[in-house]
Design a protein around this motif. Structure first.
Motif, PDB file in Angstrom:
ATOM      1  N   LYS A  27     -32.571  98.605 -38.916  1.00  0.00           N
ATOM      2  CA  LYS A  27     -33.496  98.702 -40.067  1.00  0.00           C
ATOM      3  C   LYS A  27     -33.847 100.152 -40.370  1.00  0.00           C
ATOM      4  CE  LYS A  27     -36.166  94.482 -40.805  1.00  0.00           C
ATOM      5  NZ  LYS A  27     -37.540  93.968 -40.985  1.00  0.00           N
ATOM      6  N   MET A  43     -37.096  77.605 -40.266  1.00  0.00           N
ATOM      7  CA  MET A  43     -36.011  77.917 -39.333  1.00  0.00           C
ATOM      8  C   MET A  43     -36.560  78.099 -37.915  1.00  0.00           C
ATOM      9  SD  MET A  43     -32.831  78.210 -38.891  1.00  0.00           S
ATOM     10  CE  MET A  43     -31.909  78.604 -40.381  1.00  0.00           C
ATOM     11  N   ASN A  44     -37.697  78.774 -37.787  1.00  0.00           N
ATOM     12  CA  ASN A  44     -38.274  78.973 -36.450  1.00  0.00           C
ATOM     13  C   ASN A  44     -38.718  77.648 -35.835  1.00  0.00           C
ATOM     14  OD1 ASN A  44     -37.860  81.729 -36.091  1.00  0.00           O
ATOM     15  ND2 ASN A  44     -39.679  82.260 -37.286  1.00  0.00           N
ATOM     16  N   GLY A  96     -33.952  90.558 -30.862  1.00  0.00           N
ATOM     17  CA  GLY A  96     -33.413  89.194 -30.825  1.00  0.00           C
ATOM     18  C   GLY A  96     -34.309  88.248 -31.593  1.00  0.00           C
ATOM     19  N   LEU A  97     -34.255  86.986 -31.180  1.00  0.00           N
ATOM     20  CA  LEU A  97     -34.950  85.954 -31.966  1.00  0.00           C
ATOM     21  C   LEU A  97     -36.443  85.904 -31.666  1.00  0.00           C
ATOM     22  CD1 LEU A  97     -32.465  82.932 -31.830  1.00  0.00           C
ATOM     23  CD2 LEU A  97     -32.928  84.464 -33.766  1.00  0.00           C
ATOM     24  N   LEU A  98     -37.215  85.755 -32.719  1.00  0.00           N
ATOM     25  CA  LEU A  98     -38.671  85.659 -32.576  1.00  0.00           C
ATOM     26  C   LEU A  98     -39.071  84.436 -31.744  1.00  0.00           C
ATOM     27  CD1 LEU A  98     -41.548  86.476 -33.284  1.00  0.00           C
ATOM     28  CD2 LEU A  98     -41.248  85.352 -35.507  1.00  0.00           C
ATOM     29  N   GLY A 121     -43.931  91.522 -36.389  1.00  0.00           N
ATOM     30  CA  GLY A 121     -43.679  92.371 -37.548  1.00  0.00           C
ATOM     31  C   GLY A 121     -42.885  93.595 -37.157  1.00  0.00           C
ATOM     32  N   THR A 122     -42.508  94.345 -38.182  1.00  0.00           N
ATOM     33  CA  THR A 122     -41.820  95.614 -37.944  1.00  0.00           C
ATOM     34  C   THR A 122     -42.855  96.731 -37.754  1.00  0.00           C
ATOM     35  OG1 THR A 122     -40.007  94.804 -39.329  1.00  0.00           O
ATOM     36  CG2 THR A 122     -40.035  97.148 -38.846  1.00  0.00           C
TER      37      THR A 122
HETATM   38  O1  PNS Z   1     -42.853  93.033 -40.805  1.00  0.00           O
HETATM   39  P1  PNS Z   1     -41.614  92.287 -41.202  1.00  0.00           P
HETATM   40  O2  PNS Z   1     -40.439  93.237 -41.324  1.00  0.00           O
HETATM   41  O3  PNS Z   1     -41.803  91.430 -42.415  1.00  0.00           O
HETATM   42  O4  PNS Z   1     -41.321  91.287 -39.968  1.00  0.00           O
HETATM   43  C1  PNS Z   1     -40.176  90.482 -39.997  1.00  0.00           C
HETATM   44  C2  PNS Z   1     -39.972  89.753 -38.645  1.00  0.00           C
HETATM   45  C3  PNS Z   1     -39.981  90.734 -37.496  1.00  0.00           C
HETATM   46  C4  PNS Z   1     -41.093  88.747 -38.447  1.00  0.00           C
HETATM   47  C5  PNS Z   1     -38.608  89.037 -38.759  1.00  0.00           C
HETATM   48  O5  PNS Z   1     -37.640  89.950 -39.173  1.00  0.00           O
HETATM   49  C6  PNS Z   1     -38.168  88.381 -37.456  1.00  0.00           C
HETATM   50  O6  PNS Z   1     -38.708  87.387 -37.053  1.00  0.00           O
HETATM   51  N1  PNS Z   1     -37.149  88.995 -36.807  1.00  0.00           N
HETATM   52  C7  PNS Z   1     -36.628  88.532 -35.550  1.00  0.00           C
HETATM   53  C8  PNS Z   1     -35.230  87.910 -35.707  1.00  0.00           C
HETATM   54  C9  PNS Z   1     -35.317  86.439 -35.967  1.00  0.00           C
HETATM   55  O7  PNS Z   1     -35.918  85.686 -35.224  1.00  0.00           O
HETATM   56  N2  PNS Z   1     -34.665  86.004 -37.072  1.00  0.00           N
HETATM   57  C10 PNS Z   1     -34.675  84.638 -37.493  1.00  0.00           C
HETATM   58  C11 PNS Z   1     -35.901  84.354 -38.329  1.00  0.00           C
HETATM   59  S1  PNS Z   1     -35.869  82.726 -38.958  1.00  0.00           S
END
Ligand code: PNS
Length: 162
Positions: A42, A105-106, A72-74, A9-10
């Motif tokens: 952000k 997507m993840n 970067g990517l989660l 999360g943020t």
């Molecule tokens: O608390 P939030 O702002 O709803 O969290 C959003 C978060 C951090 C889970 C999302 O923005 C994220 O996963 N960001 C990392 C970038 C990423 O992996 N983007 C592709 C997601 S499919």
């Protein structure tokens, strides 16, 4: 082998709703990695260092929870921490469309599963954005965020002394 979940999360700022999801996740997984997104674009109210510090403080009693930052990517963050599962809280059906898209997507990107946890109904109206808006206009955010966060919000939005 320990089963590891990731709560991303943020957290700008962390709310009691986030804490409820993290605590419930910690009771069902061996380890939980809380991922704090470092994304200056952000324009967060709290720096990533402040958000990390707040989360580490409020979660210090949960011994199987670790708080880390990521950019970067989660899915890359999840892989780096050997977390095969992402846990996301769902407050209402309005959260679902976007969360489903990200979950799919993840999975496509990194075969990381997302499990949705129903938000405790006492927090279903709660969001970091609303908390900031209330605090900005001098409203009472006690009970919505940890007390340390309420104090920081008060300090942040207090009118500068002449
Ligand atoms: O608390 P939030 O702002 O709803 O969290 C959003 C978060 C951090 C889970 C999302 O923005 C994220 O996963 N960001 C990392 C970038 C990423 O992996 N983007 C592709 C997601 S499919």
């Amino acid at each position: 082998m320990s089963v590891i979940a990731c709560c991303p999360g943020t957290f700008d700022p962390v709310t009691n709703g986030h804490l409820d999801i993290i605590t419930r996740t910690a009771s069902r997984f061996d380890r939980v990695i809380v991922g704090v997104l470092d994304n200056p674009s952000k324009n967060p109210l709290f720096s990533v260092e402040e958000r990390l510090g707040i989360l580490r403080e409020v979660l210090k009693d949960l011994t199987n929870v670790e708080v880390c930052t990521f950019s970067g990517l989660l899915v890359d963050f999840a892989h780096a921490h050997k977390a095969a599962t992402i846990i996301k809280g769902l407050r209402a059906i309005s959260d679902f469309d976007y969360e489903l898209q990200m979950a799919q997507m993840n999975f496509r990107l990194g075969k990381v599963e997302t499990l949705f946890m129903a938000t405790n109904p006492v927090y279903s109206f709660l969001s970091s954005s609303l908390v900031k808006e209330i605090a900005r206009f001098g409203g009472d955010v006690r009970g919505l965020v940890p007390s340390g966060v309420a104090e920081r919000l008060r300090d942040r939005y207090e009118a500068p002394q002449a």
